[in-house]
Design an enzyme around this catalytic site. Structure first.
Site, short mmCIF file in Angstrom:
data_model
loop_
_atom_site.label_atom_id
_atom_site.label_comp_id
_atom_site.label_asym_id
_atom_site.label_seq_id
_atom_site.Cartn_x
_atom_site.Cartn_y
_atom_site.Cartn_z
CB CYS A 30 -0.90 -0.05 1.23
SG CYS A 30 -1.76 1.47 1.63
CB CYS A 33 0.40 1.60 4.10
SG CYS A 33 -1.34 1.15 4.00
#
Length: 101
Positions: A30, A33
């Site tokens: 991600c 993230c």
């Protein structure tokens, strides 16, 4: 203090912590993230009064389901075992810090 990696096996430690708990739900793949991860590390080093945790949703799907995680990154703040704030998406450090007080 280092970031605490949460699993289903050690989650009771998190749930019963006397400290405010910050949990970052993330995945290695991600992009947002990866943007939040250094901020989480900084907070862990700067705020010994907070238990800073990370949960990899790919490795711990049961925990992700327990918190109804539908998108990542999701940041959850807990006090006294109860969720007091949840935010989806990358956030700036000052915003995340404001949730801890």
């Amino acid at each position: 203090m280092a970031v605490f990696k949460v699993t289903k096996d050690n989650f009771d430690e998190v749930k019963t912590s006397n400290k405010t708990v910050l949990i970052d739900f993330y995945a290695d793949w991600c992009g947002p993230c990866r943007m939040v991860s250094p901020i989480i590390d900084e907070i862990a080093n700067e705020r010994p009064d907070v238990l800073v945790c990370m949960v990899n949703v790919d490795e711990e799907p049961a925990l992700a389901q327990m918190f109804d995680i539908s998108s990542i990154p999701t940041i959850v703040v807990m006090k006294n075992g109860e969720v007091v704030n949840t935010s989806i998406g990358a956030r700036a450090k000052p915003i995340i810090l404001s949730w801890l007080d």
